[in-house]
Design a protein around this motif. Sequence first.
Motif, mmCIF file in Angstrom:
data_model
loop_
_atom_site.group_PDB
_atom_site.id
_atom_site.type_symbol
_atom_site.label_atom_id
_atom_site.label_comp_id
_atom_site.label_asym_id
_atom_site.label_seq_id
_atom_site.Cartn_x
_atom_site.Cartn_y
_atom_site.Cartn_z
ATOM 1 N N PHE A 70 0.977 -1.040 -0.144
ATOM 2 C CA PHE A 70 -0.286 -0.065 -0.226
ATOM 3 C C PHE A 70 0.750 1.730 0.114
ATOM 4 N N LEU A 71 0.546 2.188 -1.181
ATOM 5 C CA LEU A 71 0.948 3.348 -0.536
ATOM 6 C C LEU A 71 0.061 5.073 -0.307
ATOM 7 N N ASN A 72 0.949 5.731 1.054
ATOM 8 C CA ASN A 72 -0.003 6.155 1.601
ATOM 9 C C ASN A 72 -0.880 6.471 1.566
ATOM 10 N N ALA A 73 -0.983 5.179 2.626
ATOM 11 C CA ALA A 73 -2.602 5.172 3.147
ATOM 12 C C ALA A 73 -2.099 4.589 4.226
ATOM 13 N N ALA A 144 10.433 4.838 0.964
ATOM 14 C CA ALA A 144 10.086 6.315 1.109
ATOM 15 C C ALA A 144 10.127 5.645 -0.730
ATOM 16 N N PHE A 145 9.570 7.430 -0.732
ATOM 17 C CA PHE A 145 9.538 7.627 -2.713
ATOM 18 C C PHE A 145 10.495 8.994 -2.939
ATOM 19 N N ALA A 146 11.727 8.033 -2.766
ATOM 20 C CA ALA A 146 13.181 9.029 -2.604
ATOM 21 C C ALA A 146 14.012 8.928 -2.888
ATOM 22 N N GLY A 158 7.530 22.502 -11.930
ATOM 23 C CA GLY A 158 7.355 22.577 -10.646
ATOM 24 C C GLY A 158 7.909 21.782 -9.807
ATOM 25 N N ARG A 159 8.413 20.693 -10.440
ATOM 26 C CA ARG A 159 9.187 19.194 -9.886
ATOM 27 C C ARG A 159 10.721 19.770 -9.326
ATOM 28 N N ILE A 160 10.984 20.685 -10.453
ATOM 29 C CA ILE A 160 12.335 21.072 -10.361
ATOM 30 C C ILE A 160 12.811 21.413 -8.537
ATOM 31 N N ALA A 197 15.171 5.202 -6.314
ATOM 32 C CA ALA A 197 15.509 6.489 -7.271
ATOM 33 C C ALA A 197 14.246 6.913 -8.278
ATOM 34 N N LYS A 198 13.587 7.408 -8.170
ATOM 35 C CA LYS A 198 12.990 7.631 -9.389
ATOM 36 C C LYS A 198 13.474 9.202 -10.220
ATOM 37 N N HIS A 199 12.964 10.112 -11.544
ATOM 38 C CA HIS A 199 11.402 9.314 -11.893
ATOM 39 C C HIS A 199 12.157 8.261 -12.876
ATOM 40 N N PHE A 200 12.780 6.920 -13.284
ATOM 41 C CA PHE A 200 13.403 6.906 -14.164
ATOM 42 C C PHE A 200 12.666 6.373 -15.477
ATOM 43 N N PHE A 241 14.321 1.304 -7.862
ATOM 44 C CA PHE A 241 13.646 2.329 -8.678
ATOM 45 C C PHE A 241 11.911 2.737 -9.460
ATOM 46 N N MET A 242 11.697 3.809 -9.381
ATOM 47 C CA MET A 242 9.790 4.674 -10.047
ATOM 48 C C MET A 242 10.539 4.452 -11.190
ATOM 49 N N THR A 243 9.217 3.883 -11.899
ATOM 50 C CA THR A 243 9.359 4.905 -13.781
ATOM 51 C C THR A 243 8.784 6.016 -13.352
ATOM 52 N N ALA A 244 8.635 6.528 -14.995
ATOM 53 C CA ALA A 244 8.454 8.085 -15.557
ATOM 54 C C ALA A 244 7.051 8.274 -15.578
ATOM 55 N N PHE A 245 6.997 9.555 -15.581
ATOM 56 C CA PHE A 245 5.517 9.499 -16.693
ATOM 57 C C PHE A 245 5.550 10.008 -17.499
ATOM 58 N N ASN A 246 7.396 10.414 -18.198
ATOM 59 C CA ASN A 246 6.956 10.960 -19.969
ATOM 60 C C ASN A 246 6.971 9.965 -20.787
ATOM 61 N N SER A 276 5.902 0.599 -10.576
ATOM 62 C CA SER A 276 5.654 1.821 -11.899
ATOM 63 C C SER A 276 5.311 3.568 -11.114
ATOM 64 N N ASP A 277 5.337 4.591 -11.580
ATOM 65 C CA ASP A 277 4.503 5.502 -11.441
ATOM 66 C C ASP A 277 3.278 5.114 -10.684
ATOM 67 N N TYR A 278 2.394 6.272 -10.522
ATOM 68 C CA TYR A 278 0.730 6.483 -9.781
ATOM 69 C C TYR A 278 -0.062 5.985 -11.312
ATOM 70 N N THR A 279 -0.277 5.734 -11.621
ATOM 71 C CA THR A 279 -1.183 4.639 -12.561
ATOM 72 C C THR A 279 -0.053 5.243 -13.973
ATOM 73 N N GLU A 308 2.581 -2.519 -9.985
ATOM 74 C CA GLU A 308 1.446 -2.049 -10.890
ATOM 75 C C GLU A 308 1.369 -1.152 -9.695
ATOM 76 N N MET A 309 1.329 0.273 -9.500
ATOM 77 C CA MET A 309 0.930 1.176 -8.490
ATOM 78 C C MET A 309 -0.551 1.566 -8.765
ATOM 79 N N VAL A 310 -1.860 1.644 -8.326
ATOM 80 C CA VAL A 310 -2.914 2.160 -8.277
ATOM 81 C C VAL A 310 -3.926 1.466 -9.362
ATOM 82 N N GLY A 480 6.134 21.901 -7.148
ATOM 83 C CA GLY A 480 5.943 20.547 -7.437
ATOM 84 C C GLY A 480 5.310 19.720 -8.040
ATOM 85 N N GLU A 481 4.368 18.861 -8.246
ATOM 86 C CA GLU A 481 4.015 17.879 -9.340
ATOM 87 C C GLU A 481 2.475 18.535 -9.537
ATOM 88 N N ALA A 482 3.246 19.036 -11.154
ATOM 89 C CA ALA A 482 1.806 19.353 -11.430
ATOM 90 C C ALA A 482 1.410 20.917 -11.530
HETATM 91 C C1 BGC Z 1 4.051 11.132 -8.324
HETATM 92 C C2 BGC Z 1 5.495 10.150 -7.437
HETATM 93 C C3 BGC Z 1 5.390 9.821 -6.020
HETATM 94 C C4 BGC Z 1 3.730 9.138 -6.591
HETATM 95 C C5 BGC Z 1 3.247 8.494 -5.559
HETATM 96 C C6 BGC Z 1 2.959 10.329 -8.504
HETATM 97 O O1 BGC Z 1 1.761 11.428 -9.095
HETATM 98 O O2 BGC Z 1 5.113 11.151 -9.592
HETATM 99 O O3 BGC Z 1 6.543 10.975 -7.670
HETATM 100 O O4 BGC Z 1 6.197 8.983 -6.193
HETATM 101 O O5 BGC Z 1 2.671 9.803 -6.829
HETATM 102 O O6 BGC Z 1 2.328 9.300 -4.551
#
Ligand code: BGC
Length: 732
Positions: A70-73, A144-146, A158-160, A197-200, A241-246, A276-279, A308-310, A480-482
């Motif tokens: 589970f994540l963030n739950a 930790a996702f870091a 924003g994610r800089i 290590a993300k996002h690969f 490792f976590m994959t990237a969205f792009n 994977s990253d989220y969905t 598979e995340m989510v 941050g994200e988005a």
């Molecule tokens: C982010 C990841 C984050 C994941 C889980 C995604 O939207 O890109 O960096 O770890 O959500 O919250």
Amino acid sequence: MLPRTFALVLLLTAPLSAQLSQDIERRITGLIARMTLEEKLGQMSQSTAMQIPISASIKEEIRRGRWGSFLNAGGPADRAEAQRIAMEESRLHIPLVFGRDVIHGFRTVFPIPLGEAASWDPDLIGQATRTAAREATSEGIHWAFAPMLDIARDPRWGRISEGASEDPWLAAAIGTAVVHGFQGNSLAAPDSMAACAKHFAGYGAAEAGRDYNSTWIPESLLREVYLPPFLAAKEAGVASFMTAFNALNGVPSTGNAFLLRKILRDEWKFDGVVVSDYTAIEELIQHGFAADSADAARKALNAGVGMEMVSTDWFDHLPRLLRDGQVDMKTIDEAVRTILRLKFRLGLFDHRPQPVGEAQITAEAKETAKRLAAESIVLLKNGNGLLPLSRSISRVAVIGPLADSAMDQMGAWAMDGRPADVQSSLAALQQKLGPDHVLYVPALKNSRDTDHAGFAAAEDAARRADVVLLFLGEEQILSGEARSRAFLGLPGAQAELVQAVAKAGKPMVGIVFAGRPLTFHDTAAALGSVLYAWHPGTMGGPAIADLLFGDSVPSGKLPITFPRTVGQIPLYYAHLNTGRPPSLTDLGIPLGNPVNPTGYTSKYLDVDFTPEYPFGFGLSYADFAISNLRLSTSRLLPGQRLTVTADIENRSKIAADEVAQFYIHQRTATVSRPVRELRGFQRVHLGPGEKKTVTFSLTPSGLLLEGGPVDVWVAPDSATGVSARLLIDPRR
Ligand code: BGC
């Protein structure tokens, strides 16, 4: 050479750990042999669906082995209960692994990662990360996702704010420290957790700085700039490792076998989890890479994703795809093996201690947070030595929307930080000076507010004070994200606020909170001094108050280039020279001129081509001088090591830290090299008048193995420094 005791420990532990991992692999093989397909797919599935309190249906699913993670739950008690069910009531007693975005602290919030990077202090960042690991594990989080290791050179993105700089060398050093901080000496220790290590890979090169956008990166640049921080994390033993969205060069990272199989598994021999990253698996459809969910499931699995995340494409479709021969059991088993391996390495099968309650914030954690905040804040300007302020000042005006905003001080991705723990700048200044000596007027409700109604009160406070402290910048919600921005100026009416307050004619200090480089040239010109504070975390307020009054001395250095204007982006120090490099005098065409008198060089007509503040830049209250650059040889043969030393002297009466930076430039090569590349750095503490020698080294393998002249610098930033030249001798 390894220290002797360390070498001895390695000698003694090596056979032991080989034995241990053989044992783990045997147990995994045994488990996989007993698992049903559904149980395997359950292990490969990660969900957010565990709410507080945990529902009866989720409990039942855990009992059936539907989820491996589970994540963030949930809260600590829910996690304990879910784990109990998994380990006692599920058929194979396989524990769950709980992941969370522990990005820059947990309950104690440290500066945002880009701010941490500005400290150029991997040891302290590692210590902060250890603190985060202690707090997070005490609440039953294992993963930790870091660190986010995406090199980014576009502050619109924003994610800089979450990254460790524009530079692969600095990011690699920080990534290594973060991995060690989370994972400690042993992943199985109760206060260690797996890093990710993300996002690969390549996510930070999002076109036009728009989040999730495509990236186009030639393989040479990928390998030289974008991948090295990830390789460093792998070398440091990162567990996942976590994959990237792009999409990278047209192929989404989450379906990219070149990245996930060829590079990560075959070349780097990574044997941990790839989540994977989220969905992101389901999103392969939107990318135009998969026809439907089944196709997405197949492509992600075959490309090398392991969890598979989510989204639930694997659980929904892999059974049929397996029957149809479109995926094979071997690939599924490989994925399951990496997940079980993580669980064994984390000691989860051996009953890690269960969470007892909420993480407590300790005095030591606060001290680390304060130190890191102080080291991360960058002094960009200090006109007439305005800072540090004298304690004898009778009244300061504290003005601006960010002087007393706990959320904005914590920054993005601080979901376990609590506003009540935050010590704001206003509170810290009131404490330091006494409340009667501080006149506070926020003037704007937040950074985006355009209402001038509060300006008169701000101007009035400024008139009554000796010094004005303006707390400006962008709120955490803007980075941050988005959260990409097309304009990088101070949002809302902040620039006008500064001009209004300036009418009082008092010395003004700007303290800028931001998740990225902002462009604020005119405002900076109106301010006497500028401290760039990022989003500095729980203890940012006391750190700022100390810096303002000289109880500590600024030592942060920019981990990223600050452009003068958005039109210069992407702008980074390690660029190529071009065939027509500009000179500093080239600018503009005088009115009425029919020809271009500035020369046909690589520049802009309407703005200087140089940055507002270069990478590596940061001032101090002390005065440092670097001199006496010495090279161990002026002709370097293959296999030889070059040692470079320089003296740093503190010419002031103030004890302070300086970050010495070591850069190189290979003048001629088959493929042109950047005008400068960071190859080392060292934070040095110098007492008043003290002089120390810094040493850096380089082997030709750190350069292209070609002959020719190489410039080296030891420098206080990427634009200046003392330099020398040597020759790489190609003779073998
Ligand atoms: C982010 C990841 C984050 C994941 C889980 C995604 O939207 O890109 O960096 O770890 O959500 O919250």
